[in-house]
Design a protein around this motif. Sequence first.
Motif, mmCIF file in Angstrom:
data_model
loop_
_atom_site.group_PDB
_atom_site.id
_atom_site.type_symbol
_atom_site.label_atom_id
_atom_site.label_comp_id
_atom_site.label_asym_id
_atom_site.label_seq_id
_atom_site.Cartn_x
_atom_site.Cartn_y
_atom_site.Cartn_z
ATOM 1 N N LEU A 11 14.778 63.562 57.489
ATOM 2 C CA LEU A 11 15.929 63.136 58.289
ATOM 3 C C LEU A 11 17.225 63.164 57.487
ATOM 4 O O LEU A 11 18.296 63.374 58.044
ATOM 5 N N SER A 63 18.202 70.278 61.474
ATOM 6 C CA SER A 63 18.253 69.740 62.834
ATOM 7 C C SER A 63 16.847 69.317 63.224
ATOM 8 O O SER A 63 15.865 69.745 62.616
ATOM 9 N N SER A 64 16.758 68.497 64.258
ATOM 10 C CA SER A 64 15.429 68.067 64.725
ATOM 11 C C SER A 64 14.609 69.267 65.149
ATOM 12 O O SER A 64 13.395 69.303 64.943
ATOM 13 N N SER A 113 4.606 62.080 67.434
ATOM 14 C CA SER A 113 5.976 61.648 67.178
ATOM 15 C C SER A 113 6.276 60.306 67.820
ATOM 16 O O SER A 113 7.312 59.711 67.576
ATOM 17 N N MET A 117 11.474 67.088 69.916
ATOM 18 C CA MET A 117 12.810 67.131 69.305
ATOM 19 C C MET A 117 13.654 65.968 69.811
ATOM 20 O O MET A 117 14.346 65.308 69.057
ATOM 21 N N LEU A 123 12.652 62.798 68.100
ATOM 22 C CA LEU A 123 13.158 62.677 66.735
ATOM 23 C C LEU A 123 14.641 62.299 66.739
ATOM 24 O O LEU A 123 15.101 61.534 65.899
ATOM 25 N N ASN A 124 15.382 62.837 67.707
ATOM 26 C CA ASN A 124 16.787 62.454 67.824
ATOM 27 C C ASN A 124 16.912 60.981 68.172
ATOM 28 O O ASN A 124 17.748 60.273 67.620
ATOM 29 N N ARG A 174 16.706 58.544 65.384
ATOM 30 C CA ARG A 174 17.930 58.223 64.630
ATOM 31 C C ARG A 174 18.762 57.189 65.378
ATOM 32 O O ARG A 174 19.492 56.420 64.791
#
Lengths: 317, 247
Positions: free
Chosen positions: B98, B103-104, B167, B237, B240-241, B244
């Motif tokens: 990260l 990017s993711s 994930s 994806m 994962l965003n 954050r």
Amino acid sequence: MPNATPDITLTARKLKRSFGNQTVIHDVSLQLKRGEVLGLLGHNGAGKSTTMQMLTGCITPDSGTIEVCGIDLVKQPTLAKAHLGYLPETPPLYRELRVNDYLIFAARLRGMSAKDVPEALALTMQRCGLNDKRNQLIGTLSKGYQQRVGIAQAIIHQPAVVILDEPTVGLDPTQIREIRTLIRELGNQHSVILSTHLLGEVESICDRVEIMQQGKLIYGDTSARMQRYGQVSGFTISFRNPPALSILQGVSGVSRIEQVNANQFRILHSAEQNPSAELLTLAAQYDWQLEQLTPLQTRLEDVFVQITDEQNAGVQP
Amino acid sequence: MIRVIALREFRSLLSMPSTWFVLAAIQFIFAWFFLARLDAFLEIQPQLAQIANAPGVTASIAAPLFNVIALLLMMLIPMFTMRLIAEERRNQTLALLLSSPLSSAQIVLGKFLGLMMFLALLIVTAPLMLYTLQLGTPLDHGLLWSNVIGLFMLTCCYASLGLYISSLTAQPIIAAIGALAALLGLWLADISSNSAETPWHQFSPLFHFQNFNYGLMDSGDAAYFILFSTVFLLLTMKRLNNNRIYG
């Protein structure tokens, strides 16, 4: 290429972050110059790690801006992150890889081209003292060496800003000293932010200190000036044949006296009048058999407690 | 950058003893089933010879073998996908990814391709085994390769679903059980509905593999596989965003 990096390497303005209903970071602003080591000091749970995670883009702030070498971290994350090296609280190590392979992976991940890697790898290995461990599996290394590998992955791509979260936790004293020397060296070329709750660490390696409490920065200054903060004048004195407490109390200039044990006293005095000379004369005169006299040193710990207490009481330092 | 992550993933897989153990075990099962089918085929071969248009060796050995492999992979792939993100989260190595200039999408595709490299290696042993038959008899290459391609796309579906579930959590075991439950659920929805028209069949990846298994390459099935994988990769994806944003 140190000339290409601007003098201000990292700027964070008014960072805010909450988890659920709980706001953990309030209005944190930081600025870091090239060649500076900044210590982020605070109790456990003060928000140091969260702040660092925001500075490295692992979590995004609710509001506020972060710029790394003039590049906005939120808007252009991939460009900005190329200038960052980060060691989280737990070193991010793949235990099944060899030290060599892991560091090559870290370097490539940070966007180094394959032909630059061998040179950077050799330099980093040498700086972190990993040369004789290069082919060992990371999982088999001792905690101290794992920590070094963690630092190595943060600096291998020569980032402008190195962020280290509690880099000396869990190490033995020799390892702590080595790592501190390494961090001090890093501070000459990179900007370093490190978080810690060890005051000695700040004393020995940081140029500047920010104290954090309950998600706010409550004090920021150079660490030398911070040591002067709340200075006391006094000394401890011990005699083999000590006089009564009241006699010592009577010596002019002594403002407060505490008996530490049967032979030892801690004496505080006003800044203008130092009673030590008079005490020495008296000791010789009445045969108190003086053993030692040590000036009291302001410990950063005292300063820290004083500042946080003042904050709690609502008094501005 | 995707390649760097994929190669790391591949290397980590190969450095774990459990991977080799599973590889050996699965190879043993493949071979066992292959030999059992071969045996059965040799037994009924005299009768087959009397029928006009009898099924050939590829249809009676390769097709059932691929069918079994497809079922086995459904149970096996969650074991491999569980580690992908859940373990990084648990070991706190996710911070490295990260905080790197990635990017993711790059992280997710890297991990997916790394795993697919490994799974392709696992799958490719089946046609290799079948090609040994060519020493004695001609093979139906069309049927064989339609199966291989179908199986590969099916594996992509399984892997992307497993990756997504990995994930969602920080516990690899939960990721494995979750992925297994999801895949079994899709399969059960397919086999438990009797009537041919119910839309339930359409949800199951295994159902869409059937045409490939018969040697029929249907663009509809291929589109399903591609859509299924893409959706779950995109969801990963997204996750994962969100990681954050929500921590």
